[in-house]
Write a protein that holds these residues in place. Structure first.
Motif, PDB file in Angstrom:
ATOM      1  N   LEU A  36      42.875  49.053  24.333  1.00  0.00           N
ATOM      2  CA  LEU A  36      42.205  49.540  25.526  1.00  0.00           C
ATOM      3  C   LEU A  36      40.957  48.733  25.875  1.00  0.00           C
ATOM      4  N   TYR A  37      40.194  48.301  24.873  1.00  0.00           N
ATOM      5  CA  TYR A  37      38.944  47.586  25.139  1.00  0.00           C
ATOM      6  C   TYR A  37      39.008  46.107  24.787  1.00  0.00           C
ATOM      7  N   SER A  38      40.197  45.565  24.658  1.00  0.00           N
ATOM      8  CA  SER A  38      40.346  44.119  24.465  1.00  0.00           C
ATOM      9  C   SER A  38      39.953  43.401  25.751  1.00  0.00           C
ATOM     10  N   ALA A  39      39.164  42.355  25.622  1.00  0.00           N
ATOM     11  CA  ALA A  39      38.808  41.539  26.788  1.00  0.00           C
ATOM     12  C   ALA A  39      39.920  40.535  27.081  1.00  0.00           C
ATOM     13  N   GLY A  40      40.575  40.061  26.031  1.00  0.00           N
ATOM     14  CA  GLY A  40      41.551  38.997  26.171  1.00  0.00           C
ATOM     15  C   GLY A  40      42.977  39.489  26.359  1.00  0.00           C
ATOM     16  N   GLY A 132      43.610  34.890  27.205  1.00  0.00           N
ATOM     17  CA  GLY A 132      42.936  34.593  28.461  1.00  0.00           C
ATOM     18  C   GLY A 132      41.979  35.703  28.825  1.00  0.00           C
ATOM     19  N   ILE A 133      40.803  35.313  29.306  1.00  0.00           N
ATOM     20  CA  ILE A 133      39.773  36.272  29.692  1.00  0.00           C
ATOM     21  C   ILE A 133      39.341  35.970  31.126  1.00  0.00           C
ATOM     22  N   PHE A 134      39.277  37.000  31.954  1.00  0.00           N
ATOM     23  CA  PHE A 134      38.842  36.854  33.339  1.00  0.00           C
ATOM     24  C   PHE A 134      37.330  37.000  33.425  1.00  0.00           C
TER      25      PHE A 134
END
Length: 158
Positions: A36-40, A132-134
């Motif tokens: 739920l709180y993964s950035a990637g 990948g991170i936005f």
């Protein structure tokens, strides 16, 4: 959380320019977050590959990304692979601009990396190998760029 993008597969025709397997194309998994709180967003390998120490590979992911204009998708190796194998992207951090989606290659994301460890790395089809991170970005007040992207990777060189 603000939703800013959508991952898609490139067309079969575009994918076959980089990999000649229709079966591989059919098995491409779109990037996903693990928690739920993964950035990637994990990128999954569409192929099996082995990287011996010092070897490099360019993986045609079969993925493209449509995103809001003020965002960029940054690609990194998965943390565990960087830690265990010193796996590094050859361009250090992959930068996928929003207008890359409209490039002549359909915005096909390739991930090129090198194993800088003393151990052999094996990745199986369907395993996560990059993330990948936005990120949102800004521009300067005096920015007057009006050019549009036409080509694919490296096409914005002046």
């Amino acid at each position: 959380m603000k939703k800013v993008a959508k991952f898609e597969k490139v067309s079969l025709e575009e994918y076959l320019k980089a990999n000649d397997s229709i079966d591989t194309y059919n098995n491409i998994k779109l990037p996903k977050r693990a928690t739920l709180y993964s950035a990637g967003y994990d990128f999954y390998s569409p192929i099996d590959f082995t990287l011996k120490p010092g070897e490099t590979i360019k993986v045609p992911t079969g993925i493209r990304c449509k995103m809001i204009d003020s965002y960029v998708l940054m690609i990194f190796p998965r943390s565990s692979l960087g830690f265990k194998y010193r796996l590094q992207l050859d361009n250090t951090v992959g930068i996928i601009d929003a207008d890359y989606y409209n490039a002549l290659n359909e915005g096909h994301i390739f991930i090129k990396m090198t194993n800088n460890s003393e151990k052999t790395l094996e990745v199986k089809e369907g395993e996560a190998f990059a993330q990948g991170i936005f990120l949102e970005y800004g521009i300067t007040y005096d920015d007057e760029v009006s050019e549009s992207r036409k080509g694919g990777f490296g096409s914005t060189n002046n």
